[in-house]
Design an enzyme around this catalytic site. Structure first.
Site, short mmCIF file in Angstrom:
data_model
loop_
_atom_site.label_atom_id
_atom_site.label_comp_id
_atom_site.label_asym_id
_atom_site.label_seq_id
_atom_site.Cartn_x
_atom_site.Cartn_y
_atom_site.Cartn_z
N PRO A 10 0.79 -1.24 0.00
CA PRO A 10 0.00 0.00 0.00
C PRO A 10 0.83 1.28 0.00
CG PRO A 10 -0.19 -1.17 2.10
CD PRO A 10 0.50 -2.09 1.15
N ASN A 11 0.31 2.23 -0.75
CA ASN A 11 0.83 3.60 -0.84
C ASN A 11 2.08 3.75 -1.71
OD1 ASN A 11 -1.12 4.94 0.97
ND2 ASN A 11 -0.22 3.58 2.51
N ARG A 18 4.71 11.10 -2.14
CA ARG A 18 4.52 10.64 -0.77
C ARG A 18 5.79 10.89 0.05
NH1 ARG A 18 4.71 4.37 1.22
NH2 ARG A 18 4.12 4.79 3.36
N TYR A 23 11.06 8.96 1.35
CA TYR A 23 11.10 7.98 0.25
C TYR A 23 11.75 8.50 -1.03
CZ TYR A 23 7.93 5.54 3.39
OH TYR A 23 7.39 4.92 4.49
N ASN A 74 8.17 -5.54 -1.35
CA ASN A 74 8.12 -4.45 -0.38
C ASN A 74 6.68 -4.47 0.15
OD1 ASN A 74 8.00 -2.18 1.16
ND2 ASN A 74 9.08 -0.86 -0.32
N ALA A 77 3.25 -1.08 4.61
CA ALA A 77 2.70 -1.18 5.97
C ALA A 77 2.29 -2.59 6.35
CB ALA A 77 1.52 -0.21 6.12
N GLU A 98 12.76 -9.58 1.08
CA GLU A 98 11.99 -8.43 1.57
C GLU A 98 12.83 -7.18 1.35
OE1 GLU A 98 11.35 -8.72 5.80
OE2 GLU A 98 10.42 -6.74 5.93
N HIS A 100 12.93 -2.71 1.62
CA HIS A 100 12.35 -1.44 2.06
C HIS A 100 13.20 -0.31 1.52
CE1 HIS A 100 9.52 -3.43 4.68
NE2 HIS A 100 10.51 -4.23 5.03
N ARG A 107 13.24 4.10 12.34
CA ARG A 107 12.06 4.97 12.34
C ARG A 107 11.17 4.69 13.56
NH1 ARG A 107 9.38 4.69 6.66
NH2 ARG A 107 8.26 6.49 7.53
C1 DQA Z 1 8.42 0.90 3.63
C2 DQA Z 1 8.53 1.08 5.15
C3 DQA Z 1 7.19 0.81 5.83
O1 DQA Z 1 7.31 1.02 7.22
C4 DQA Z 1 6.13 1.75 5.29
O2 DQA Z 1 4.87 1.41 5.85
C5 DQA Z 1 6.07 1.80 3.81
C6 DQA Z 1 7.31 1.76 3.04
C7 DQA Z 1 9.72 1.28 2.90
O3 DQA Z 1 9.87 0.87 1.77
O4 DQA Z 1 10.57 1.96 3.47
O5 DQA Z 1 5.01 1.99 3.22
O6 DQA Z 1 8.14 -0.47 3.36
#
Ligand code: DQA
Length: 151
Positions: A10-11, A18, A23, A74, A77, A98, A100, A107
């Site tokens: 998501p997002n 964003r 990011y 990725n 959340a 995985e 990020h 964080r």
């Molecule tokens: C994320 C880190 C997560 O905590 C966050 O919810 C994201 C992006 C990252 O790529 O840094 O949406 O996965």
């Protein structure tokens, strides 16, 4: 050519607008182009997907398990709370990395837990978009090892 799914939670389609301080300024389309270009260099057929929907993400993970497809994910959340996604990923039949963009460990407290890390081959975090490039490089190495290791 080996297929690899790059799944985004998501997002992440909102990259670029964003929280650019966290990011960066690259867009989701930039990320897709970077992953495809990296795939070409590594001789991998990279398919990039994004969803805000947990059920859709879980269906993609089932598809990967059934087709023995490696995954770079990725989970965004979902990383921090989705036992449904973790249970789907636990059924994997190929390597799972995985990734990020940010470093969740540096964080907020709620980001320090990854419920998916325990079922992944490994995790790469904190290198911005480069995290995906590093993950695909690691994946190419893992797949090459699998090919040369007699079962
Ligand atoms: C994320 C880190 C997560 O905590 C966050 O919810 C994201 C992006 C990252 O790529 O840094 O949406 O996965």
């Amino acid at each position: 050519m080996k297929r690899v799914l790059v799944l985004n939670g998501p997002n992440l389609r909102r990259l670029g607008t964003r929280e650019p301080d966290v990011y960066g300024s690259s867009t989701f389309d930039d990320l897709v182009a970077l992953c495809r270009e990296t795939g070409r260099r590594l001789n991998l057929h990279v398919e990039v997907r994004q969803t805000d929907d947990e059920a859709e993400m879980i269906r993609w993970v089932h598809e990967a398990a059934d087709e023995r497809l490696p995954i770079v994910i990725n989970p965004a959340a979902f990383t921090h709370y989705s036992y449904g996604l973790r249970d789907a990923l636990a059924q994997r039949t190929a390597p799972l990395i995985e990734v990020h963009i940010s470093n969740p460990a540096a964080r907020e407290e709620f980001r320090h837990t990854s419920v998916v890390a325990g079922v992944a081959t490994g995790t790469i975090a904190g290198f911005g978009m480069l995290s995906y490039v590093l993950a695909l490089q690691a994946m190419a190495d893992l797949l090459a090892q699998e090919e040369t290791t007699p079962s």
